[in-house]
Design a protein around this motif. Sequence first.
Motif, mmCIF file in Angstrom:
data_model
loop_
_atom_site.group_PDB
_atom_site.id
_atom_site.type_symbol
_atom_site.label_atom_id
_atom_site.label_comp_id
_atom_site.label_asym_id
_atom_site.label_seq_id
_atom_site.Cartn_x
_atom_site.Cartn_y
_atom_site.Cartn_z
ATOM 1 N N ALA A 1 17.322 52.445 42.743
ATOM 2 C CA ALA A 1 17.483 51.354 43.871
ATOM 3 C C ALA A 1 17.667 50.170 43.295
ATOM 4 N N MET A 2 17.326 49.752 42.094
ATOM 5 C CA MET A 2 17.620 48.672 41.533
ATOM 6 C C MET A 2 19.093 48.469 41.100
ATOM 7 N N ALA A 3 19.435 49.678 40.666
ATOM 8 C CA ALA A 3 20.812 50.083 40.118
ATOM 9 C C ALA A 3 21.999 49.553 41.418
ATOM 10 N N TRP A 4 21.331 49.830 42.531
ATOM 11 C CA TRP A 4 22.591 49.948 43.635
ATOM 12 C C TRP A 4 22.281 48.338 44.112
ATOM 13 N N VAL A 5 21.088 48.030 44.032
ATOM 14 C CA VAL A 5 21.094 46.245 44.341
ATOM 15 C C VAL A 5 21.913 45.455 43.439
ATOM 16 N N LEU A 6 22.011 46.061 42.191
ATOM 17 C CA LEU A 6 22.909 45.229 41.071
ATOM 18 C C LEU A 6 24.356 45.491 41.550
ATOM 19 N N PHE A 7 24.868 46.643 41.993
ATOM 20 C CA PHE A 7 25.951 47.263 42.326
ATOM 21 C C PHE A 7 26.653 46.291 43.414
ATOM 22 N N ALA A 8 25.563 46.068 44.480
ATOM 23 C CA ALA A 8 25.870 45.142 45.803
ATOM 24 C C ALA A 8 26.256 43.976 45.415
ATOM 25 N N ILE A 9 25.143 43.231 44.331
ATOM 26 C CA ILE A 9 25.384 41.949 44.026
ATOM 27 C C ILE A 9 26.818 41.742 43.155
ATOM 28 N N THR A 10 27.069 42.646 42.223
ATOM 29 C CA THR A 10 28.337 42.508 41.501
ATOM 30 C C THR A 10 29.422 42.788 42.321
ATOM 31 N N LEU A 11 29.301 43.621 43.186
ATOM 32 C CA LEU A 11 30.623 43.781 44.249
ATOM 33 C C LEU A 11 30.924 42.441 44.924
ATOM 34 N N MET A 12 29.854 41.837 45.602
ATOM 35 C CA MET A 12 29.955 40.875 46.175
ATOM 36 C C MET A 12 30.564 39.748 45.601
ATOM 37 N N CYS A 13 30.158 39.332 44.206
ATOM 38 C CA CYS A 13 30.578 38.320 43.455
ATOM 39 C C CYS A 13 31.939 38.640 43.324
ATOM 40 N N THR A 14 32.430 39.894 42.759
ATOM 41 C CA THR A 14 33.552 40.361 42.365
ATOM 42 C C THR A 14 34.603 40.032 43.619
ATOM 43 N N LEU A 15 34.413 40.393 44.908
ATOM 44 C CA LEU A 15 35.019 40.122 46.128
ATOM 45 C C LEU A 15 35.250 38.576 46.122
ATOM 46 N N VAL A 16 34.250 37.465 45.935
ATOM 47 C CA VAL A 16 34.152 36.374 46.421
ATOM 48 C C VAL A 16 35.243 35.775 45.395
ATOM 49 N N ILE A 17 35.422 36.137 44.034
ATOM 50 C CA ILE A 17 36.207 35.660 43.301
ATOM 51 C C ILE A 17 37.667 36.047 43.498
ATOM 52 N N LEU A 18 37.836 37.386 43.678
ATOM 53 C CA LEU A 18 39.300 37.847 44.304
ATOM 54 C C LEU A 18 39.690 37.101 45.434
ATOM 55 N N ARG A 19 38.767 36.909 46.481
ATOM 56 C CA ARG A 19 39.225 36.190 47.398
ATOM 57 C C ARG A 19 39.679 34.697 47.164
ATOM 58 N N SER A 20 39.013 33.991 46.327
ATOM 59 C CA SER A 20 39.205 32.726 46.077
ATOM 60 C C SER A 20 40.456 32.568 45.219
ATOM 61 N N SER A 21 40.770 33.754 44.515
ATOM 62 C CA SER A 21 41.950 33.862 43.415
ATOM 63 C C SER A 21 43.260 33.303 44.128
ATOM 64 N N ARG A 22 43.496 33.893 45.379
ATOM 65 C CA ARG A 22 44.846 33.096 45.990
ATOM 66 C C ARG A 22 44.985 31.745 45.950
ATOM 67 N N ARG A 23 43.684 31.070 45.785
ATOM 68 C CA ARG A 23 43.932 29.571 46.135
ATOM 69 C C ARG A 23 44.295 29.041 44.526
ATOM 70 N N TRP A 24 43.782 29.778 43.528
ATOM 71 C CA TRP A 24 43.743 28.978 42.415
ATOM 72 C C TRP A 24 44.495 29.752 41.315
ATOM 73 N N VAL A 25 44.731 31.018 41.462
ATOM 74 C CA VAL A 25 45.519 31.817 40.305
ATOM 75 C C VAL A 25 46.966 31.688 40.585
ATOM 76 N N PHE A 26 47.693 31.322 39.465
ATOM 77 C CA PHE A 26 49.129 31.273 39.786
ATOM 78 C C PHE A 26 50.026 32.290 39.103
ATOM 79 N N TYR A 27 50.498 33.137 39.907
ATOM 80 C CA TYR A 27 51.475 34.167 39.443
ATOM 81 C C TYR A 27 52.767 33.761 39.352
ATOM 82 N N GLY A 28 53.658 34.412 38.710
ATOM 83 C CA GLY A 28 55.071 33.976 38.763
ATOM 84 C C GLY A 28 55.493 33.322 37.350
ATOM 85 N N GLY A 29 56.610 32.247 37.341
ATOM 86 C CA GLY A 29 56.596 31.754 35.943
ATOM 87 C C GLY A 29 57.105 32.906 35.059
ATOM 88 N N ALA A 30 56.737 32.920 33.733
ATOM 89 C CA ALA A 30 56.976 33.988 32.805
ATOM 90 C C ALA A 30 56.182 35.135 33.185
#
Lengths: 303, 308
Positions: free
Chosen positions: B279-308
């Motif tokens: 059960a603890m493992a699944w809670v960890l999975f949920a927390i990790t997934l949430m954080c990853t999604l937040v970072i992914l979502r935010s990346s559109r605003r600050w990650v710069f693709y293109g250039g080289a």
Amino acid sequence: MGMAPLASRGGAAKVRRCWQDRLPHLVTRGVLYLVLLILSGLFILPLFWMVTSALKRPDELYVFPPVWIPSPPQWGNFCRAVTFFPFLKYLGNTLYITVPVVIGTVVTGSFVAYGFSRLDWVWRDKVFSLVLATMMLPYPVTMVPLYLLWRRFGLIGIDTPLRGFGPLIIPAYFGGGAFNIFLFRQFLMTIPTELSEAARIDGCSEFRIYRQIILPLAKPVMATVSLFTFLGGWNDFLGPLIYLNSIEQYTLALGLRDFQGQYSVTADLMMAASTVVTLPIILLFFLAQRTFIQGIALTGIKA
Amino acid sequence: MLQLSHMERARLKWGLIFISPWILGFLLFLLYPMLASMYYSFTDYDVLRPPRWVGLGNYVRFFTKDNLAFTCIYNTLYFATFSVPLNILVAVVLSLLLNARVKGLAVFRAIFFIPSIVPVVSTAILWVWLFNTRNGLFNMALRAIGFQGVGWLTDPAWAKPSMIIMTLWGVGGTVIIYLAGLQDIPGQLYEAATIDGAGAWQQITKITIPLLTPQIFFHLVMGVIGAFQVFTQAFIMGSLGGGALGMGSEAGPANALLFYSFYLYLNAFRFFRMGYASAMAWVLFAITLMCTLVILRSSRRWVFYGGA
């Protein structure tokens, strides 16, 4: 860059002006090197302290101000550490796991990556996204059921087949992990497709193309993957901690931690044992510096 | 296999043959354990007796009755929040310094890189010694300049910062990745910026950092996922840094080094509460997934693709 010899008064003025122009630049460079030297010192210091502590007499360990260079250096500490801490046995166990893991990872990892890079089939890129997604799964999620699975297979414990190392070795023969498949794929995609096309027209099977054309060209990435996999095996702690329950099976990492757990061990012997476990890796770095640096850089090319 | 032509089917066959080791591994070592872990998380299971269904009992207990649950979540979030950004910051600074066309680059690079390949167990043991309250190098240095020593690993307030300092020593691998990224930035960009009158600081903030954001983003995602699983360092520093030379607590002073994965490990392999650990493992999975999604979502605003 260097200052020209003063040939005339005009020259002297020019040199002075040149100096004035360059002064800020020189100051910046000076500060830059100073900062780099200080930081380098900070990064080296812990390693230096490890080795110097390993060479001290017990009374030199606990004095203030600290002893920087022990005199005379107690080389005997290494012999004592290696005796108390059965280095060769642990080394043997570590290699017993790591060598087959490296072989499995390189063979099956390149094989799977061939399917993801040199062959064109429907859903390929979707499946590959799944491979990448598995990298994000925290290990603790599968840790408990995997342990129960290996227990049911009867592969835990020194009396079982593979001396109980099976759970640490066997998974490497299923592609060697998402990250290594990714590394292999990145490299294999850079090999021109014409090579495979020509071989196909000549009636080569895919197996032969993989073995006789692609693998020989993939040596650089094979070196990188071997190196990192070896390092990972040398380093691994949680896996051995879960699966190895007899001291006869201990790896270097596990044995070192066990050595540290004994109250009677003094800091000099502890540091000597840590040095002995670290030294092969540092030697490996100097032998394969380019593979290290290029390999690391390769891992970060594309997110 | 709806509308695949003969040719496509042949290609699919070869593709599947080549990736078959991975498919088998995925089913056996990933999908099955995930499903099994999900099932165990709803049971009471001590390995000796068969699992007993308890519904959401494990989850309820973790969130409402387990005093250590909050501790381990807090410690882990603390560690992730500070160690990942600090590691990124230090790696960016070091790689910028190395990218300034320094002489002896290979030597500096090696010096910063080598600590990152020192085996984790050696690193942790070495740093326990460096952090030693009475005879450690750090407290001796502090004493030399007239300060009192700090209880690096014995003071609950310092245990986590100490561990984070230690992780900064291993930043070298990331420095190499960033440096490779910096060296890919085309020189013309800087030339153009110089002509337009941009100073060094502006060039760094307006050109270098934006072009490095893909690498930083990757490091952030993997760093956060890794930080949530931190285990070995805490396992070693917690049991021997704190307490009276290893005889005290196992998770640092006042459980300051009780991290999520460590507590999960204890539940599974020390207390044999396999269901609870799952059960603890699944809670960890949920927390990790949430954080990853937040970072992914935010990346559109600050990650710069293109250039080289």
